[in-house]
Design a protein around this motif. Structure first.
Motif, PDB file in Angstrom:
ATOM      1  N   ALA A  41      44.716  50.804  37.223  1.00 11.57           N
ATOM      2  CA  ALA A  41      45.268  49.744  38.067  1.00 11.57           C
ATOM      3  C   ALA A  41      46.788  49.841  38.155  1.00 11.57           C
ATOM      4  O   ALA A  41      47.372  49.587  39.216  1.00 11.57           O
ATOM      5  CB  ALA A  41      44.861  48.370  37.516  1.00 11.57           C
ATOM      6  N   LEU A  45      48.594  50.236  41.931  1.00 10.96           N
ATOM      7  CA  LEU A  45      49.684  49.322  42.278  1.00 10.96           C
ATOM      8  C   LEU A  45      50.611  49.297  41.060  1.00 10.96           C
ATOM      9  O   LEU A  45      50.332  48.620  40.083  1.00 10.96           O
ATOM     10  CB  LEU A  45      49.145  47.926  42.596  1.00 10.96           C
ATOM     11  N   TRP A  76      52.609  50.257  46.070  1.00  8.33           N
ATOM     12  CA  TRP A  76      51.433  51.077  46.284  1.00  8.33           C
ATOM     13  C   TRP A  76      51.697  52.495  45.776  1.00  8.33           C
ATOM     14  O   TRP A  76      52.792  53.035  45.945  1.00  8.33           O
ATOM     15  CB  TRP A  76      51.105  51.164  47.767  1.00  8.33           C
ATOM     16  N   VAL A  94      43.411  42.626  48.374  1.00  9.68           N
ATOM     17  CA  VAL A  94      43.638  43.324  47.112  1.00  9.68           C
ATOM     18  C   VAL A  94      43.235  42.423  45.947  1.00  9.68           C
ATOM     19  O   VAL A  94      43.526  41.220  45.948  1.00  9.68           O
ATOM     20  CB  VAL A  94      45.121  43.734  46.973  1.00  9.68           C
ATOM     21  N   PRO A  96      44.283  42.603  42.297  1.00  9.60           N
ATOM     22  CA  PRO A  96      45.164  43.379  41.426  1.00  9.60           C
ATOM     23  C   PRO A  96      44.664  43.514  39.990  1.00  9.60           C
ATOM     24  O   PRO A  96      45.021  44.468  39.296  1.00  9.60           O
ATOM     25  CB  PRO A  96      46.484  42.601  41.453  1.00  9.60           C
ATOM     26  N   ALA A  97      43.872  42.565  39.549  1.00 15.60           N
ATOM     27  CA  ALA A  97      43.406  42.595  38.156  1.00 15.60           C
ATOM     28  C   ALA A  97      42.032  41.936  38.099  1.00 15.60           C
ATOM     29  O   ALA A  97      41.901  40.779  37.691  1.00 15.60           O
ATOM     30  CB  ALA A  97      44.396  41.876  37.246  1.00 15.60           C
ATOM     31  N   GLY A 315      40.015  49.132  34.422  1.00 14.99           N
ATOM     32  CA  GLY A 315      41.308  49.770  34.560  1.00 14.99           C
ATOM     33  C   GLY A 315      41.613  50.559  33.296  1.00 14.99           C
ATOM     34  O   GLY A 315      40.708  50.876  32.508  1.00 14.99           O
ATOM     35  N   THR A 333      41.738  47.436  39.472  1.00  7.42           N
ATOM     36  CA  THR A 333      42.110  47.059  40.833  1.00  7.42           C
ATOM     37  C   THR A 333      40.931  47.264  41.761  1.00  7.42           C
ATOM     38  O   THR A 333      40.217  48.260  41.651  1.00  7.42           O
ATOM     39  CB  THR A 333      43.310  47.899  41.314  1.00  7.42           C
ATOM     40  N   PHE A 335      39.551  46.589  46.063  1.00  7.79           N
ATOM     41  CA  PHE A 335      39.978  46.347  47.440  1.00  7.79           C
ATOM     42  C   PHE A 335      38.781  45.931  48.284  1.00  7.79           C
ATOM     43  O   PHE A 335      37.657  46.380  48.051  1.00  7.79           O
ATOM     44  CB  PHE A 335      40.572  47.617  48.084  1.00  7.79           C
ATOM     45  N   GLN A 345      45.600  38.430  48.636  1.00  7.18           N
ATOM     46  CA  GLN A 345      45.154  38.930  47.338  1.00  7.18           C
ATOM     47  C   GLN A 345      44.364  37.868  46.575  1.00  7.18           C
ATOM     48  O   GLN A 345      44.619  36.670  46.693  1.00  7.18           O
ATOM     49  CB  GLN A 345      46.332  39.407  46.496  1.00  7.18           C
ATOM     50  N   TYR A 349      48.713  39.702  39.928  1.00 10.21           N
ATOM     51  CA  TYR A 349      49.062  40.642  38.857  1.00 10.21           C
ATOM     52  C   TYR A 349      49.624  39.833  37.692  1.00 10.21           C
ATOM     53  O   TYR A 349      50.550  39.059  37.861  1.00 10.21           O
ATOM     54  CB  TYR A 349      50.098  41.629  39.384  1.00 10.21           C
TER      55      TYR A 349
END
Lengths: 401, 59
Positions: A41, A45, A76, A94, A96-97, A315, A333, A335, A345, A349
C-alpha cells in the motif's frame, strides 16, 4: 481447449439458458481483479509528505509521481499514472487502508477471508458465488466467469453453474496437423455428436457434452483476441491480463449474460526482496490494462454497466526489511474503477506516526466486508444480509453515484 | 523462540512464499500441504463437469 463449468447439475439446458439470459435486462456487472501476494500500500500510494516515510524506507522510499488529490500526504506510484488519470476524471474510488480487524498475515488465510466475504476459515462458497446462487440461473454458466483458467474461489457457488476459461482468446479446439476446411469439418462433426443417437445414459451424456462444447465455442469464438479489433490499444506482449480484459470488453458489449467476472492482474506482489524492480513492471502493465479496459468500455458504450474492484489480500510492513523488500503487513490499498463510482476515497490514510499497529503494520481505516456489502446493495441492488454473515455491524461506504 | 512465534515469523517473512506461489491451492484440485491450519479454498470439492472438449484438445 480449456473451458470448465463448475456446479452444473444438467448440461443439456445451456443452449436455452444462455440464449434466454442474453435477452435479460442489461444487468450491472462486477469485475474483480486480484493483485496476488499482498501489494504494498505504501508504494501504490506513497506517503512522501509523511515525515516518517523515509526513515522507515531508507532505500525503498519513492520520489515523484502524481499527487493524490484527496490527501496531500500521498502520491501515486509513477506506474499508476493511468489510474491517477481516471481518478482525476472521477472514475476511481480509492481505499487507502482497507483490511479487517485482527489481520492475518498468511497469504492463504487472508486471501480466503476476502474470497468468502468473512473472517471465517470454514466457509466453502465465495461471496460472489453465494450472490449468484440467489440471483443466478441453473442454465447460464457465464453468469460467473473466471478468466484465469481455474475457478476463482470468490465465484464458488453451491447451486448454480459458473465457468472458467483460460481467456477469451484461449478458447478453442485444436488438433495437430488439422487446419482450414478440415478443421471446420472436424468442429462440425464434434457439434453433431450432440445429436447423435446413443444406446446408454453415459454415451448420451457424453454426446450432449460434446454438443454443448461446440455451442459455447461458437458463442465465445468471436471474442478470441486474435480476431478482435479493440476499440482502444491495450498493452502489447504475451501477458494474459490485457488480452483477457480486451476480450471481456468485447463480450460485455456483445451482450453475453455475465454478472460477475474474476481475473488476476499481471505480476506477483509478494515483494520480500527486490521490491523496486519487481513492483514497477507489474504495476505498469496492470495499470495500463485497467486504463485500456475502462476506455474500451466507454468507447463501446457499456461503461455504465461495469464496476471493477481491484483488491489484494493485505498490504506490507511499513518498515523495509534487509533484502530490499517488505514483509507481510495488514491494511492494503484497493480501488473501485468505473463511470458510476462515487470517486471519493473510503477511509483515510492513517499516517505512520499513529496509524501503525503494535506489529508496525498499517491500521485499516475501512473494512472489506463493509465494502462488499455496499457493492452488493448499491451496485448489484441486492440485500447483503442474505449472503454476508454478521454484516449488519459494518458501515456501508458510499461507493456508487 | 516458541513454536507459535516461529510460525508467526514464518508467516510474516514467508519462507514458503515462493513455493506457495508455485503450488497455489486451486479449488477443485485439492490442497497442497503448505501451511498448518490453512483454510480450504472456497469451491474445493465442487462438482466439476469438464466439458468433453477438454479431452478433445490434444497436441
Amino acid at each position: 481447449m480449456a473451458l470448465t463449468v463448475y456446479g452444473a447439475g444438467r448440461l443439456d439446458i445451456f443452449d436455452e439458458g444462455i440464449a434466454a439470459a442474453a435477452t435479460m435486462p442489461k444487468n450491472p456487472i462486477l469485475v474483480t481483479v486480484f493483485l496476488q501476494g499482498g501489494a504494498d500500500a505504501l508504494s501504490l500510494l506513497s506517503p512522501q509528505a509523511d515525515p516518517l516515510y523515509r526513515k522507515l524506507r531508507p532505500s525503498l522510499a519513492i520520489s515523484g509521481g502524481t499527487a493524490f488529490a484527496e490527501d496531500d500526504r500521498l502520491f501515486w506510484h509513477p506506474a499508476l499514472d493511468p489510474i491517477a488519470q481516471l481518478h482525476g476524471e472521477g472514475k476511481v474510488t480509492v481505499l487507502p487502508a482497507v483490511g479487517y480487524d485482527h489481520p492475518d498475515q498468511s497469504h492463504f488465510t487472508s486471501r480466503h477471508f476476502w474470497e468468502v466475504g468473512a473472517t471465517d476459515s470454514r466457509l466453502l462458497t465465495g461471496w460472489l458465488g453465494r450472490y449468484l446462487d440467489v440471483v443466478g440461473s441453473p442454465d447460464n454458466p457465464l453468469q460467473g466467469l473466471s478468466l484465469t483458467g481455474s475457478l476463482e474461489p470468490a465465484l464458488a457457488t453451491a447451486k448454480v453453474p459458473v465457468a472458467a476459461i483460460d481467456g477469451p482468446d484461449q478458447y478453442d479446439f485444436w488438433s495437430p496437423g488439422v487446419w482450414g476446411q478440415v478443421e471446420d469439418r472436424m468442429l462440425e462433426a464434434i457439434g453433431m455428436l450432440g445429436n447423435a443417437g446413443a444406446h446408454d445414459a453415459a454415451s448420451r451424456t457424453a454426446a450432449k457434452v460434446a454438443g454443448q462444447s461446440a455451442t459455447l465455442r461458437r458463442q465465445l469464438q468471436p471474442f478470441g483476441g486474435k480476431k478482435l479489433t479493440p476499440a482502444v490499444p491495450y498493452p502489447a506482449g504475451n501477458d494474459s491480463f490485457p488480452r483477457s480484459l480486451q476480450g471481456l470488453a468485447a463480450m460485455i458489449a456483445a451482450g453475453l449474460p455475465l454478472r460477475c467476472v474474476a481475473l488476476e492482474a499481471t505480476g506477483e506482489y509478494d515483494t520480500h526482496a527486490s521490491q523496486a524492480s519487481e513492483l514497477t513492471p507489474a504495476l505498469t502493465t496492470t495499470a495500463a490494462s485497467l486504463y485500456a479496459f475502462q476506455r474500451d468500455l466507454e468507447a463501446r458504450g457499456v461503461a455504465d454497466r461495469v464496476l471493477t474492484l481491484v483488491w489484494t489480500e493485505f498490504g506490507r510492513r511499513a518498515e523495509e526489511n534487509g533484502s530490499g523488500g517488505t514483509d507481510h503487513g495488514a491494511a492494503g490499498t484497493g480501488f473501485l474503477i468505473g463511470t458510476k463510482v462515487a470517486g471519493t476515497q473510503v477511509g483515510e490514510y492513517p499516517g505512520l506516526a499513529s496509524g501503525l499497529d503494535r506489529d508496525g503494520n498499517l491500521k485499516a481505516t475501512s473494512d472489506f466486508r463493509g465494502v462488499y456489502a455496499a457493492l452488493l446493495e448499491q451496485w448489484l441492488r441486492f440485500d447483503a444480509e442474505r449472503i454476508l454473515p454478521h454484516i449488519s455491524k459494518f458501515k456501508r461506504p458510499t461507493l456508487v453515484k | 523462540m516458541s513454536v507459535g512465534r516461529e510460525r508467526e515469523v514464518s508467516r510474516i517473512v514467508c519462507d514458503e512464499c515462493t513455493r506457495a506461489g508455485a503450488l497455489r491451492a486451486v479449488a477443485g484440485r485439492g490442497l497442497p500441504s503448505i501451511e498448518p491450519g490453512m483454510p480450504t479454498p472456497a469451491g474445493t470439492g465442487l462438482t466439476r463437469r469438464g466439458f468433453m472438449a477438454r479431452s478433445l484438445a490434444w497436441r
